[in-house]
Scaffold this motif. Sequence first.
Motif, PDB file in Angstrom:
ATOM      1  N   GLY A  20       0.778  -1.237   0.000  1.00  0.00           N
ATOM      2  CA  GLY A  20       0.000   0.000   0.000  1.00  0.00           C
ATOM      3  C   GLY A  20       0.804   1.278   0.000  1.00  0.00           C
ATOM      4  N   ALA A  21       2.109   1.199  -0.326  1.00  0.00           N
ATOM      5  CA  ALA A  21       2.941   2.405  -0.357  1.00  0.00           C
ATOM      6  C   ALA A  21       2.475   3.341  -1.470  1.00  0.00           C
ATOM      7  N   GLY A  22       2.902   4.593  -1.370  1.00  0.00           N
ATOM      8  CA  GLY A  22       2.443   5.625  -2.295  1.00  0.00           C
ATOM      9  C   GLY A  22       3.335   5.802  -3.510  1.00  0.00           C
ATOM     10  N   TRP A  23       3.268   7.013  -4.085  1.00  0.00           N
ATOM     11  CA  TRP A  23       3.934   7.271  -5.354  1.00  0.00           C
ATOM     12  C   TRP A  23       5.448   7.142  -5.263  1.00  0.00           C
ATOM     13  N   GLN A  24       6.003   7.367  -4.069  1.00  0.00           N
ATOM     14  CA  GLN A  24       7.461   7.258  -3.946  1.00  0.00           C
ATOM     15  C   GLN A  24       7.951   5.847  -4.255  1.00  0.00           C
ATOM     16  N   ALA A  25       7.148   4.839  -3.891  1.00  0.00           N
ATOM     17  CA  ALA A  25       7.534   3.457  -4.201  1.00  0.00           C
ATOM     18  C   ALA A  25       7.462   3.209  -5.701  1.00  0.00           C
ATOM     19  N   GLU A  47       6.376   9.208 -16.469  1.00  0.00           N
ATOM     20  CA  GLU A  47       5.498  10.219 -17.069  1.00  0.00           C
ATOM     21  C   GLU A  47       4.134  10.217 -16.393  1.00  0.00           C
ATOM     22  N   SER A  48       3.613   9.036 -16.106  1.00  0.00           N
ATOM     23  CA  SER A  48       2.322   8.935 -15.422  1.00  0.00           C
ATOM     24  C   SER A  48       2.384   9.582 -14.043  1.00  0.00           C
ATOM     25  N   LEU A  49       3.467   9.341 -13.314  1.00  0.00           N
ATOM     26  CA  LEU A  49       3.622   9.942 -11.987  1.00  0.00           C
ATOM     27  C   LEU A  49       3.710  11.461 -12.075  1.00  0.00           C
ATOM     28  N   ALA A  50       4.446  11.946 -13.072  1.00  0.00           N
ATOM     29  CA  ALA A  50       4.594  13.393 -13.228  1.00  0.00           C
ATOM     30  C   ALA A  50       3.252  14.070 -13.457  1.00  0.00           C
ATOM     31  N   PRO A  60       2.652  13.947  -5.322  1.00  0.00           N
ATOM     32  CA  PRO A  60       3.862  14.738  -5.573  1.00  0.00           C
ATOM     33  C   PRO A  60       3.572  16.228  -5.614  1.00  0.00           C
ATOM     34  N   THR A  61       4.506  17.009  -5.128  1.00  0.00           N
ATOM     35  CA  THR A  61       4.414  18.464  -5.210  1.00  0.00           C
ATOM     36  C   THR A  61       4.779  18.912  -6.627  1.00  0.00           C
TER      37      THR A  61
END
Length: 222
Positions: A20-25, A47-50, A60-61
């Motif tokens: 269940g970790a977030g975007w950092q994983a 690209e999807s994360l960005a 993400p900020t």
Amino acid sequence: MVEEDPSGALDYAQGALRAGAGWQARHCRALAQLETGDEETAARDLESLARMPAGHADGPTNADQAMLAREAADAWLALGQASRARTCAEYGLTRQKQDQGLVIVLARALLAQNQTAEARDVLSGFLTAAPQASSQDYVLLATAERRMGQIGPALEHVSRALVLDPLNPEALLERGIISEQQGHAASARQDWLQVLELAPDSHEADLARQDLAVMAADPDSP
């Protein structure tokens, strides 16, 4: 772990995501995929994360999105997909307008698409506003100018690059090309040989070897 044990980092990130970790994983997984050879999957995920929608408390900020877009653009460019690299870089610059890394990768993508004047304009605009330019900025600007036949400005800017970093292989390669075009074969050869000494396994070294081979085959070369 990514640099020391990319396969282990990939397994660790996959486990974190299952937990269940977030975007950092997901970010770590993409970086590990880059190192283990799955570049296209990594580029798509970066690209999807960005482009994750804003407003999530754990998302993400703007600065994170710019970083992710830069990494995605770099990955697409390495895959030879300059158009996608350009799109990512341009998006990243909407999140962080003066991100130097994004400007550099955008300029590289534009040069790869033979959009030389646009690359020059992007770099010139950034250098006018940037508090501190890098050697890389000046090398790319010199490359764009040289391709446009603006040899004087190109030589000036590659010289600035070498003041900032005298051992920059890309700058030495570019200065050698400019010298050869000016008819200074001995100076060009010296720069290209230094590229081979500094970075023998690099892309710049491959280009320097090609240039030296062409020069050696020219009966009029001194």
